[in-house]
Design an enzyme around this catalytic site. Structure first.
Site, PDB file in Angstrom:
ATOM      1  N   PHE A  15     -12.460  52.422 -32.261  1.00  0.00           N
ATOM      2  CA  PHE A  15     -13.527  52.185 -33.242  1.00  0.00           C
ATOM      3  C   PHE A  15     -12.878  51.743 -34.548  1.00  0.00           C
ATOM      4  CE2 PHE A  15     -18.054  52.867 -34.080  1.00  0.00           C
ATOM      5  CZ  PHE A  15     -18.076  52.648 -35.444  1.00  0.00           C
ATOM      6  N   ILE A  16     -13.182  50.520 -34.978  1.00  0.00           N
ATOM      7  CA  ILE A  16     -12.581  49.957 -36.191  1.00  0.00           C
ATOM      8  C   ILE A  16     -13.572  50.119 -37.343  1.00  0.00           C
ATOM      9  CG2 ILE A  16     -11.448  47.944 -37.201  1.00  0.00           C
ATOM     10  CD1 ILE A  16     -10.177  49.042 -34.589  1.00  0.00           C
ATOM     11  N   HIS A  69     -17.088  40.081 -26.317  1.00  0.00           N
ATOM     12  CA  HIS A  69     -17.906  41.073 -25.620  1.00  0.00           C
ATOM     13  C   HIS A  69     -18.287  40.522 -24.254  1.00  0.00           C
ATOM     14  CE1 HIS A  69     -20.437  44.651 -25.516  1.00  0.00           C
ATOM     15  NE2 HIS A  69     -21.382  43.911 -24.956  1.00  0.00           N
ATOM     16  N   ASP A  75     -22.737  46.220 -31.476  1.00  0.00           N
ATOM     17  CA  ASP A  75     -22.819  44.935 -30.768  1.00  0.00           C
ATOM     18  C   ASP A  75     -24.084  44.165 -31.141  1.00  0.00           C
ATOM     19  OD1 ASP A  75     -20.602  46.015 -29.577  1.00  0.00           O
ATOM     20  OD2 ASP A  75     -21.600  46.469 -27.685  1.00  0.00           O
ATOM     21  N   LYS A 109     -16.968  24.119  16.130  1.00  0.00           N
ATOM     22  CA  LYS A 109     -17.952  24.067  17.213  1.00  0.00           C
ATOM     23  C   LYS A 109     -17.378  23.221  18.341  1.00  0.00           C
ATOM     24  CE  LYS A 109     -21.334  21.371  18.328  1.00  0.00           C
ATOM     25  NZ  LYS A 109     -21.308  21.488  19.818  1.00  0.00           N
ATOM     26  N   ALA A 122     -17.546  21.414  22.053  1.00  0.00           N
ATOM     27  CA  ALA A 122     -18.666  20.826  22.798  1.00  0.00           C
ATOM     28  C   ALA A 122     -19.329  21.917  23.637  1.00  0.00           C
ATOM     29  CB  ALA A 122     -18.168  19.699  23.692  1.00  0.00           C
ATOM     30  N   ALA A 140     -27.383  20.003  17.768  1.00  0.00           N
ATOM     31  CA  ALA A 140     -28.596  19.929  16.954  1.00  0.00           C
ATOM     32  C   ALA A 140     -28.763  21.162  16.079  1.00  0.00           C
ATOM     33  CB  ALA A 140     -29.814  19.761  17.855  1.00  0.00           C
ATOM     34  N   CYS A 183     -11.310   8.222  24.083  1.00  0.00           N
ATOM     35  CA  CYS A 183     -11.897   7.465  22.974  1.00  0.00           C
ATOM     36  C   CYS A 183     -11.209   6.126  22.747  1.00  0.00           C
ATOM     37  CB  CYS A 183     -11.870   8.299  21.693  1.00  0.00           C
ATOM     38  SG  CYS A 183     -10.245   8.930  21.279  1.00  0.00           S
ATOM     39  N   LYS A 197     -25.246   8.577  33.200  1.00  0.00           N
ATOM     40  CA  LYS A 197     -25.113   7.430  32.287  1.00  0.00           C
ATOM     41  C   LYS A 197     -24.162   6.379  32.846  1.00  0.00           C
ATOM     42  CE  LYS A 197     -26.293   9.579  27.872  1.00  0.00           C
ATOM     43  NZ  LYS A 197     -25.841   9.931  26.512  1.00  0.00           N
ATOM     44  N   SER A 244     -18.348   2.525  27.675  1.00  0.00           N
ATOM     45  CA  SER A 244     -18.747   3.231  28.897  1.00  0.00           C
ATOM     46  C   SER A 244     -18.323   4.692  28.850  1.00  0.00           C
ATOM     47  CB  SER A 244     -18.124   2.569  30.125  1.00  0.00           C
ATOM     48  OG  SER A 244     -16.717   2.802  30.166  1.00  0.00           O
TER      49      SER A 244
END
Length: 902
Positions: A99-100, A116, A152, A607, A609, A641, A717, A767, A815
């Protein structure tokens, strides 16, 4: 001219306060060329000076250590006189617990300012940070105000605010914002005063609060509250003074609280707590507590009245460990640690086994120092601050360190519910649950699906099917592991060591991994062993070596006299990385993307496949056994999804890596942009051209042509989606290829003589049949194959088409199967065949076969593809970057530049 504006002044400043915060403010004020005329701080504690005093004494600044400034409410005249003698023009109180008196506050020409830790006028008082958390405020921050009589309520000079995270504690919000930004804000306030621009904004009465100072006596838990209120009370008192309750006749203090979503799943031993709405549960994750709303929170650590702290999970077993006998080498380490303790506890004459670290005067900064000292002596002994709090005597501390060094540090046993099969002359053990935060767990709601063996079409096992709530849990675990866990803070070499251990474990289990890959994806076992698994191991070893070599650079910049300027960059991990991989190389695609993320210190939510999850889950088990910390790797089998979309949208995911179709890649890129502009790398579809010139080595051309299309059943790929063969050798090439195709053995991928296994799944097989039907309709010549094999499983004949025109569907679309598309080009028409080869929106790979090196270079420079193979094909290497152009995506896998850093 200094950095201030022309009318700024250097001031004579008295710094009144303490702690590291006060020390940092003091240092910054000196950097701003102010004169510190005096530092007023607290007396030495246990023979150790406050950090502020230590810093000022080093600089020769006068330091005053008054035990108090006033007695019975009146200022002590000699104390005030010593203060006034410094001639301060401004008092700065950066962190002051004393305490000042107003005689000191009002004395300087510019008055006094004080830091503060709240957004005044809310939460006035010494425990403002605590009450910000206890009230569950969404916003916190700090205020620099003109000091008044200690209430304060003085005028506001400057404020800064931040978001309060749901699991913030006093320590986390202080370290993240209140300390670093508070130092900057306090120094900025002084600059405003020096420039004559400092405001004095009267605090409003509306919204003003004042709560009591939080002490141990008034931090007892009131159990008649909601779980969220209990959580806020515990975290608001963590670590000082500590929220407590009476359990088994003694005060037990709670630390490390988080809210829990699925409390009904908590399994463990009940713990009776007087006043609680229901008993707590001691689980392997910690102590689950319940509010009066039947919702739950989890507490990680408990502390007893004697100061001993334990992991809450060990409540019923904390005293069961027997002491380990130290080897001669370990005794040397113990003596080194004894010297470290002595240097920290300088007031202690001798370090005994019973010496208590905290009862001997150590503080929180000493904990940080001790942890770092241990790292210097034994880099493999990675301690957390909590390890010191839980092992307070020297004997406990040494026992804990030795157990860690031996790898016996009471790690939780990994519980795996295997599906076992006796197959391929071995017993394979396959995890089948989600892997989140270091544990195999069921999906929310117990959802499952069946993964199918493409060889016979029969189910292998039921696999947990991740839900959106599971994604959120996994991302939260990865975020916590990145921000609060040991992974990001780990020495890079130690991180590399763990990744290398993981590669060793994968090699140890390579036959099992290859067998799982064969029955789950249809990969021929010998190929799976060499490529799917072999290259995965190589990838982790390669990136383990990069961990301590991810460096920034020093950049020469313009020199502005009289200063000499230097700029340097550093590479930093991104954070939580989401990875979505395809079904053609389930383990290898995981490795290509995950290894680089881990090397840089990121955490991963992956994740696999949906049709090929099993090697990813086995990998998760091996990663846990290799010692990777909880939350670093999380595996979520599930639908694109649902799971993939949530990862794309999640605000806490900072990068997403995807390999798959161009259509899905476009959707992911859009979601990543809309959600939080997360980084994204995409490896998408391909229609890779392979140009074969008449001057080729025919044997090599046939061998490479076959490999370019039929490698891994065409589920590749970079497969050559279209072969351009010079007309003068066209018929000979086709004849040779058909001869080789007819020799290929189609069958069980576990049979070592099999060349061509089943396609990955039924939808893809359908496919491929449709793809070939399109080719026939449009007039291409079906030389061989083109049909589903009539046997159990998803087998498709290796197929060859000739007379394929540029306009045809099969000349344009990928393909992704064992279908060779052959087109002629006229002898010598190099530029024309290049035009035809580049007339595609894809640009992943390409190839040229010729003996003419000049022609090879000319063609390779003009093919629009990320990779160009010359007189070879499918040759990828972990050190070589891999990625595409155009609608084949962007970003690279592998190579030194792919280390997932900012």
């Amino acid at each position: 001219m200094n950095k201030y504006s022309a009318h700024a002044v250097r001031m004579k400043i008295a710094v009144i306060g303490q702690s590291l915060f006060g020390q940092e403010v003091y240092k910054e004020l000196r950097k701003d060329s102010h004169t510190i005329v005096g530092v007023f701080t607290i007396p030495d504690k246990d023979g150790k000076a406050d950090p502020l005093a230590t810093e000022a004494e080093k600089d020769g600044v006068p330091v005053f250590k008054f035990p108090r400034w006033r007695v019975k409410g009146k200022a002590i005249p000699e104390v005030v006189a010593q203060y006034k003698a410094t001639g301060a023009e401004l008092n700065v109180l950066p962190f002051c617990s004393q305490f000042i008196p107003m005689e000191v506050i009002d004395h300087p020409k510019h008055g006094s300012i004080i830091y503060h830790p709240s957004l005044l006028p809310r939460h006035r008082g010494a425990s403002a940070i605590n009450w910000t958390l206890i009230h569950g405020d969404k916003k916190g921050g700090f205020t620099v105000f003109w000091a008044d009589d200690g209430l304060d309520t003085g005028p506001i000079l400057l404020q800064r605010e931040c978001d309060v995270e749901p699991n913030d504690t006093v320590n986390t919000i202080y370290k993240r914002f209140l300390f670093p930004e508070g130092v900057k804000g306090t120094v900025e306030a002084v600059r405003l005063i020096a420039e004559g621009k400092a405001p004095r904004i009267t605090q409003p009465q509306e919204g003003a609060t004042y709560e009591c100072i939080q002490k141990k006596d008034n931090s007892k838990i009131d159990w008649n509250q909601s779980a969220e209120a209990l959580h806020n009370w515990i975290r608001g008192n963590d670590k000082v003074p500590g929220a407590w309750a009476d359990i088994d006749g003694q005060k037990v203090t709670f630390y490390g609280s988080t809210l829990v979503d699925n409390s009904s799943a908590a399994k463990g031993q009940p713990l009776e707590i007087p006043g609680a709405s229901k008993p707590g549960i001691i689980t392997k994750a910690g102590l689950v507590l319940f509010g009066n709303d039947n919702k739950a929170l989890l507490v990680k650590n408990l502390q007893f009245e004697d100061g001993k702290m334990i992991a809450a999970a060990q409540y019923y077993s904390s005293g069961s460990s027997t002491a380990v006998e130290l080897t001669e080498e370990e005794k040397v380490f113990a003596e080194q640690m004894k010297a470290v303790w002595k240097s920290i506890l300088s007031n202690v004459t001798r370090i005994e086994d019973s010496t208590d670290f905290f009862k001997s005067g150590a503080a929180s900064m000493d904990v940080v120092r001790l942890v770092e000292e241990v790292k210097l002596q034994a880099s493999s002994c990675q301690l957390q601050n909590e390890d010191v709090y839980m092992n307070t005597t020297f004997q406990e501390f040494i026992q804990m360190c030795i157990r860690k060094l031996r790898g016996e540090d009471d790690k939780e046993e990994l519980v795996v519910d295997y599906v076992s099969k006796n197959i391929n002359n071995m017993t394979i053990k396959m995890p089948h649950q989600l892997f989140i935060n270091g544990e195999f767990v069921d999906a929310d709601g117990g959802k499952t699906y069946k993964t199918i063996n493409p060889t016979d079409g029969m189910a292998i096992c039921d696999v947990s099917l991740a839900q959106i709530s599971d994604v959120d849990k996994a991302v939260a675990a990865a975020k916590e592991a990145f921000e609060e866990g040991e992974w990001g803070k780990m020495n890079p070499r130690d991180r590399g060591r763990l990744i290398y251990q993981l590669a060793d474990l994968m090699e140890e289990h390579q036959e099992e991994l290859a067998t799982i890959e064969a029955i789950d994806s249809g990969a021929v076992y010998t190929l799976a062993l060499k490529t799917h698994v072999g290259m995965s191991i190589q990838t982790f070893r390669y990136f383990a070596g990069w961990c301590d070599k991810i460096q920034g650079s020093t950049i020469p910049i313009n020199q502005a006299r009289p200063n000499r300027n230097l700029t340097f960059t550093k590479k930093e991990p991104i954070g939580v990385c989401a990875i979505v991989i395809p079904w053609n190389y389930p383990l290898m695609m995981l490795a290509w993307k995950t290894a680089a993320c881990l090397a840089a210190g990121n955490t991963v939510v992956l994740k696999p496949a949906q049709v090929t999850p099993l090697t990813a889950l086995k990998f998760a088990e091996l990663a846990a056994r290799a010692g990777l910390p909880k939350g670093v790797i999380n595996i979520l089998p599930g639908s694109g999804a649902l799971v993939g979309q949530r990862l794309s949208d999640h605000p806490d995911v900072r990068k997403l890596g995807f390999t798959g179709s161009t259509e899905i890649g476009k959707h992911i890129m859009k979601s990543c942009a809309v959600s939080n502009v997360k980084k994204v790398s995409l490896e998408l579809g391909g229609k890779s051209p392979l140009i074969i010139f008449s001057d080729c080595d025919m044997d090599k051309a046939v061998r490479m042509g076959m490999s370019s299309v039929f490698f891994n059943k065409g589920e590749n790929c970079i497969a050559a989606g279209r072969l351009f063969v010079e007309d003068t050798i066209h018929d000979q090439f086709v004849k040779r290829v058909v001869e080789e195709v007819k020799k290929m053995k189609i069958g069980d991928p576990l049979d070592r003589s099999t060349d061509h296994g089943p396609q990955n799944h039924k939808a893809h097989l359908d496919k491929l049949v449709e793809y070939c039907q399109n080719g026939v309709k449009e007039g291409a010549t079906l030389v061989c194959g083109g049909k589903q094999v009539q046997r159990p499983g998803f087998f498709f004949e290796p197929t060859v088409f000739t007379d394929v025109g540029d306009h045809m569907f099969i000349a344009i679309e990928e393909s992704f199967g064992p279908i060779m598309i052959i087109s002629k080009f006229q002898c010598g028409e190099v530029d024309d065949v290049l035009r035809r080869a580049n007339a595609t929106e894809y640009g992943l790979a390409s190839g040229v076969i010729t003996r003419d090196i000049s022609k090879a270079l000319y063609v390779s420079e003009r093919l629009h593809a990320g990779t160009v193979f010359v007189n070879t094909y499918n040759k990828t290497d972990v050190a070589s970057p891999f990625g595409g152009f155009k609608q084949s995506g962007f970003g690279k896998d592998l190579g030194k530049r792919n280390c997932c850093c900012h």
